[in-house]
Design a protein around this motif. Structure first.
Motif, short mmCIF file in Angstrom:
data_model
loop_
_atom_site.label_atom_id
_atom_site.label_comp_id
_atom_site.label_asym_id
_atom_site.label_seq_id
_atom_site.Cartn_x
_atom_site.Cartn_y
_atom_site.Cartn_z
N TYR A 70 -4.76 5.02 -7.57
CA TYR A 70 -4.59 3.73 -6.91
C TYR A 70 -3.18 3.67 -6.34
O TYR A 70 -2.20 3.88 -7.06
N GLY A 71 -3.07 3.40 -5.05
CA GLY A 71 -1.78 3.40 -4.38
C GLY A 71 -1.11 2.03 -4.40
O GLY A 71 -1.72 1.02 -4.05
N ILE A 72 0.13 2.01 -4.84
CA ILE A 72 0.94 0.79 -4.86
C ILE A 72 2.18 1.02 -4.00
O ILE A 72 2.94 1.97 -4.24
N LYS A 73 2.37 0.17 -3.01
CA LYS A 73 3.51 0.32 -2.10
C LYS A 73 4.75 -0.26 -2.76
O LYS A 73 4.92 -1.47 -2.86
N ALA A 74 5.65 0.63 -3.21
CA ALA A 74 6.89 0.18 -3.85
C ALA A 74 7.93 -0.22 -2.81
O ALA A 74 8.58 -1.25 -2.92
N THR A 75 8.09 0.61 -1.78
CA THR A 75 8.95 0.32 -0.64
C THR A 75 8.24 0.82 0.60
O THR A 75 7.11 1.33 0.52
#
Length: 205
Positions: free
Chosen positions: A104-109
């Motif tokens: 699952y991809g989480i956009k940190a920056t």
């Protein structure tokens, strides 16, 4: 350890050329297919009945392929083929592993994606050697993983892999743990499971 260090250095030197010609890695805002290469370390051990073995540090290498599963949610399916040194101290063998991971991809920056993952893996031990101490205390290697000389472990293994990765500008780093579910002992009254911590570095393109 010298071989492991040399392989890691070679991988790091190759990364700029991979990144220069790559076509993308994870892109959280659209569907995409990606490929990757990995190299890293494992800290493996055997757990179970009457097992008292120290951790074995080994090497891992892999080629992976992943596919986004949803157009609205950054969920990826990743698989591949891993070469992984497993076992425990004095009981070393090599696995060929095929994981089936959900990420699952989480956009940190704007440039960094965090990717927790979980899923099963399926493995087959291909070759290995075991050190046994004789009465005089001298360690000797026996077997090249043939059925007559091996220590009584099954080749086939299955378990679960969980961890977290991070991607920056196509460079990828992950850490996690593999939990062996299959009893790899050939004896019905003995339970042995293969487990390992891992840390892998690579590139997606």
């Amino acid at each position: 350890m010298k071989k492991i260090f040399t392989a890691i250095v070679a991988m790091m030197l190759a990364v700029p050329s991979f990144a220069q010609y790559s076509s993308g890695g994870f892109e959280l805002d659209k569907e995409n297919l990606y490929y990757g290469v990995r190299i890293g370390l494992t800290a493996a051990n055997l757990s179970g009945d009457d097992i008292d073995a120290d951790t074995k540090v080994g090497m891992a290498m892999a080629g992976v392929v992943g596919l986004r599963l949803s157009s609205t949610t950054p969920v990826f399916l990743e698989s591949g083929l891993y070469y992984s040194e497993r076992g425990a101290k004095d009981i070393g063998y090599t696995n060929l592993e095929v994981p089936v991971l959900i990420k699952y991809g989480i956009k940190a920056t704007d440039e960094i994606a965090i990717l927790p993952f979980v899923g099963p893996y399926f493995a087959r031990a291909c070759w290995g050697k075991t050190k046994l101490a004789d009465v005089g205390g001298t360690s000797v290697k026996v077997g090249t993983f043939d059925e007559k000389k091996w220590i009584g472990l099954n080749r086939m293994n299955m378990g679960f892999k969980l961890g977290c990765g991070a991607e920056y500008n196509k460079l990828y780093l992950e850490v996690g743990y593999q939990i062996g579910v299959t009893n790899i002992s050939k004896k019905d009254d003995l339970s042995i499971h293969s487990n390992a911590f891992f840390a892998n570095f690579g590139v997606n393109f």
